[in-house]
Design a protein around this motif. Structure first.
Motif, PDB file in Angstrom:
ATOM      1  N   MET A 120       0.852  -1.182   0.000  1.00 53.45           N
ATOM      2  CA  MET A 120       0.000   0.000   0.000  1.00 53.45           C
ATOM      3  C   MET A 120       0.891   1.236   0.000  1.00 53.45           C
ATOM      4  O   MET A 120       1.799   1.358   0.813  1.00 53.45           O
ATOM      5  N   ASN A 121       0.608   2.150  -0.889  1.00 57.73           N
ATOM      6  CA  ASN A 121       1.355   3.406  -0.959  1.00 57.73           C
ATOM      7  C   ASN A 121       0.965   4.309   0.208  1.00 57.73           C
ATOM      8  O   ASN A 121      -0.192   4.352   0.617  1.00 57.73           O
ATOM      9  N   ILE A 122       1.924   5.047   0.721  1.00 61.77           N
ATOM     10  CA  ILE A 122       1.711   5.903   1.889  1.00 61.77           C
ATOM     11  C   ILE A 122       0.658   6.983   1.617  1.00 61.77           C
ATOM     12  O   ILE A 122      -0.045   7.413   2.541  1.00 61.77           O
ATOM     13  N   THR A 123       0.512   7.406   0.372  1.00 62.54           N
ATOM     14  CA  THR A 123      -0.482   8.443   0.056  1.00 62.54           C
ATOM     15  C   THR A 123      -1.912   7.936   0.243  1.00 62.54           C
ATOM     16  O   THR A 123      -2.822   8.732   0.453  1.00 62.54           O
ATOM     17  N   GLU A 124      -2.100   6.611   0.195  1.00 64.48           N
ATOM     18  CA  GLU A 124      -3.423   6.033   0.443  1.00 64.48           C
ATOM     19  C   GLU A 124      -3.745   6.007   1.935  1.00 64.48           C
ATOM     20  O   GLU A 124      -4.911   5.959   2.318  1.00 64.48           O
ATOM     21  N   LEU A 125      -2.732   6.049   2.759  1.00 66.89           N
ATOM     22  CA  LEU A 125      -2.865   5.934   4.203  1.00 66.89           C
ATOM     23  C   LEU A 125      -2.800   7.286   4.914  1.00 66.89           C
ATOM     24  O   LEU A 125      -3.454   7.493   5.930  1.00 66.89           O
ATOM     25  N   MET A 126      -2.024   8.204   4.372  1.00 68.09           N
ATOM     26  CA  MET A 126      -1.769   9.475   5.050  1.00 68.09           C
ATOM     27  C   MET A 126      -3.018  10.341   5.144  1.00 68.09           C
ATOM     28  O   MET A 126      -3.949  10.213   4.354  1.00 68.09           O
ATOM     29  N   THR A 127      -3.004  11.213   6.110  1.00 71.66           N
ATOM     30  CA  THR A 127      -4.008  12.259   6.209  1.00 71.66           C
ATOM     31  C   THR A 127      -3.465  13.433   5.414  1.00 71.66           C
ATOM     32  O   THR A 127      -2.380  13.937   5.706  1.00 71.66           O
ATOM     33  N   ASP A 128      -4.184  13.840   4.386  1.00 71.72           N
ATOM     34  CA  ASP A 128      -3.675  14.943   3.565  1.00 71.72           C
ATOM     35  C   ASP A 128      -4.169  16.300   4.048  1.00 71.72           C
ATOM     36  O   ASP A 128      -3.758  17.328   3.527  1.00 71.72           O
ATOM     37  N   ARG A 129      -4.995  16.295   5.047  1.00 71.40           N
ATOM     38  CA  ARG A 129      -5.440  17.553   5.657  1.00 71.40           C
ATOM     39  C   ARG A 129      -4.528  17.816   6.850  1.00 71.40           C
ATOM     40  O   ARG A 129      -4.718  17.276   7.926  1.00 71.40           O
ATOM     41  N   VAL A 130      -3.498  18.616   6.640  1.00 74.20           N
ATOM     42  CA  VAL A 130      -2.536  18.904   7.701  1.00 74.20           C
ATOM     43  C   VAL A 130      -2.753  20.306   8.231  1.00 74.20           C
ATOM     44  O   VAL A 130      -3.178  21.201   7.503  1.00 74.20           O
ATOM     45  N   ALA A 131      -2.455  20.473   9.498  1.00 72.58           N
ATOM     46  CA  ALA A 131      -2.528  21.786  10.128  1.00 72.58           C
ATOM     47  C   ALA A 131      -1.100  22.255  10.367  1.00 72.58           C
ATOM     48  O   ALA A 131      -0.253  21.483  10.833  1.00 72.58           O
ATOM     49  N   THR A 132      -0.854  23.507  10.036  1.00 73.23           N
ATOM     50  CA  THR A 132       0.492  24.035  10.198  1.00 73.23           C
ATOM     51  C   THR A 132       0.481  25.289  11.060  1.00 73.23           C
ATOM     52  O   THR A 132      -0.531  25.989  11.163  1.00 73.23           O
ATOM     53  N   VAL A 133       1.630  25.526  11.679  1.00 72.70           N
ATOM     54  CA  VAL A 133       1.885  26.748  12.427  1.00 72.70           C
ATOM     55  C   VAL A 133       3.276  27.217  12.040  1.00 72.70           C
ATOM     56  O   VAL A 133       4.061  26.458  11.464  1.00 72.70           O
ATOM     57  N   SER A 134       3.576  28.460  12.379  1.00 69.90           N
ATOM     58  CA  SER A 134       4.923  28.964  12.095  1.00 69.90           C
ATOM     59  C   SER A 134       5.769  28.894  13.352  1.00 69.90           C
ATOM     60  O   SER A 134       5.252  28.754  14.467  1.00 69.90           O
ATOM     61  N   MET A 135       7.056  29.001  13.182  1.00 67.72           N
ATOM     62  CA  MET A 135       7.993  28.886  14.292  1.00 67.72           C
ATOM     63  C   MET A 135       7.771  29.953  15.362  1.00 67.72           C
ATOM     64  O   MET A 135       8.045  29.718  16.529  1.00 67.72           O
ATOM     65  N   ASP A 136       7.307  31.104  14.956  1.00 67.94           N
ATOM     66  CA  ASP A 136       7.160  32.209  15.897  1.00 67.94           C
ATOM     67  C   ASP A 136       5.761  32.360  16.466  1.00 67.94           C
ATOM     68  O   ASP A 136       5.515  33.241  17.284  1.00 67.94           O
ATOM     69  N   ASP A 137       4.837  31.491  16.071  1.00 64.55           N
ATOM     70  CA  ASP A 137       3.497  31.532  16.658  1.00 64.55           C
ATOM     71  C   ASP A 137       3.602  31.229  18.154  1.00 64.55           C
ATOM     72  O   ASP A 137       4.387  30.368  18.562  1.00 64.55           O
ATOM     73  N   PRO A 138       2.793  31.902  18.960  1.00 64.52           N
ATOM     74  CA  PRO A 138       2.787  31.564  20.393  1.00 64.52           C
ATOM     75  C   PRO A 138       2.082  30.234  20.622  1.00 64.52           C
ATOM     76  O   PRO A 138       1.257  29.806  19.817  1.00 64.52           O
ATOM     77  N   LEU A 139       2.400  29.604  21.734  1.00 60.61           N
ATOM     78  CA  LEU A 139       1.776  28.318  22.053  1.00 60.61           C
ATOM     79  C   LEU A 139       0.271  28.440  22.226  1.00 60.61           C
ATOM     80  O   LEU A 139      -0.443  27.443  22.091  1.00 60.61           O
ATOM     81  N   SER A 140      -0.226  29.641  22.466  1.00 63.82           N
ATOM     82  CA  SER A 140      -1.677  29.823  22.560  1.00 63.82           C
ATOM     83  C   SER A 140      -2.347  29.476  21.232  1.00 63.82           C
ATOM     84  O   SER A 140      -3.461  28.943  21.214  1.00 63.82           O
ATOM     85  N   VAL A 141      -1.684  29.738  20.117  1.00 59.20           N
ATOM     86  CA  VAL A 141      -2.217  29.368  18.801  1.00 59.20           C
ATOM     87  C   VAL A 141      -2.266  27.847  18.674  1.00 59.20           C
ATOM     88  O   VAL A 141      -3.244  27.276  18.182  1.00 59.20           O
ATOM     89  N   VAL A 142      -1.239  27.194  19.145  1.00 57.47           N
ATOM     90  CA  VAL A 142      -1.179  25.735  19.118  1.00 57.47           C
ATOM     91  C   VAL A 142      -2.284  25.149  19.997  1.00 57.47           C
ATOM     92  O   VAL A 142      -2.998  24.231  19.590  1.00 57.47           O
ATOM     93  N   LYS A 143      -2.428  25.690  21.194  1.00 63.48           N
ATOM     94  CA  LYS A 143      -3.471  25.217  22.109  1.00 63.48           C
ATOM     95  C   LYS A 143      -4.844  25.367  21.477  1.00 63.48           C
ATOM     96  O   LYS A 143      -5.670  24.453  21.525  1.00 63.48           O
ATOM     97  N   ASN A 144      -5.088  26.499  20.858  1.00 64.79           N
ATOM     98  CA  ASN A 144      -6.366  26.737  20.196  1.00 64.79           C
ATOM     99  C   ASN A 144      -6.602  25.719  19.072  1.00 64.79           C
ATOM    100  O   ASN A 144      -7.703  25.194  18.921  1.00 64.79           O
TER     101      ASN A 144
END
Length: 131
Positions: free
Chosen positions: A1-25
């Motif tokens: 099975m190819n990994i693209t069939e298994l992976m979640t393609d809806r990813v959430a991203t943040v930037s390095m300088d975002d505060p942890l409050s953004v991550v918590k949210n």
């Protein structure tokens, strides 16, 4: 099975300088357990819900909360993100992901294209659902 069939393609991203409050949210308002950290759309780190819990003061939101507790949630993502990344490309197979999880103590594998941009993510939960 190819990994693209298994992976979640809806990813959430943040930037390095975002505060942890953004991550918590993001964790509070989604079913994600991992956020990918990007800089100029290139993957540079991963932060998990467990990383966040370890970094936050347990007194946040309680009567015992003091200024120092509030500052824990204001830290930038780059202070606690995992920088040593194990990734796979879209050509990888299920067995490749299983091998990575067996060899590494990680809970997710970002899937990146040829220039390091994230296109998906595979967690050990995804593997277990497939097996």
């Amino acid at each position: 099975m190819n990994i693209t069939e298994l992976m979640t393609d809806r990813v959430a991203t943040v930037s390095m300088d975002d505060p942890l409050s953004v991550v918590k949210n993001a964790f509070d308002n989604s079913r994600f357990h991992h956020l990918l950290v990007v800089d100029a759309d290139v993957l540079v780190g991963v932060i998990s819900d467990r990383d966040l819990l370890k970094a936050m003061s347990p007194f946040l939101g309680t009567a015992a909360e003091v200024r120092r507790d509030i500052q824990t949630i204001a830290q930038p993502v780059h202070k606690i993100m995992t920088r040593k990344l194990v990734t796979l490309g879209p050509e990888a197979q299920l067995q490749d992901a299983i091998s990575v999880f067996k060899e590494q103590q990680i809970s997710c594998i970002p899937i990146v294209d040829g220039i390091g941009q994230p296109i998906g993510i595979v967690s050990w939960r995804d593997i277990m659902k497939t097996l």
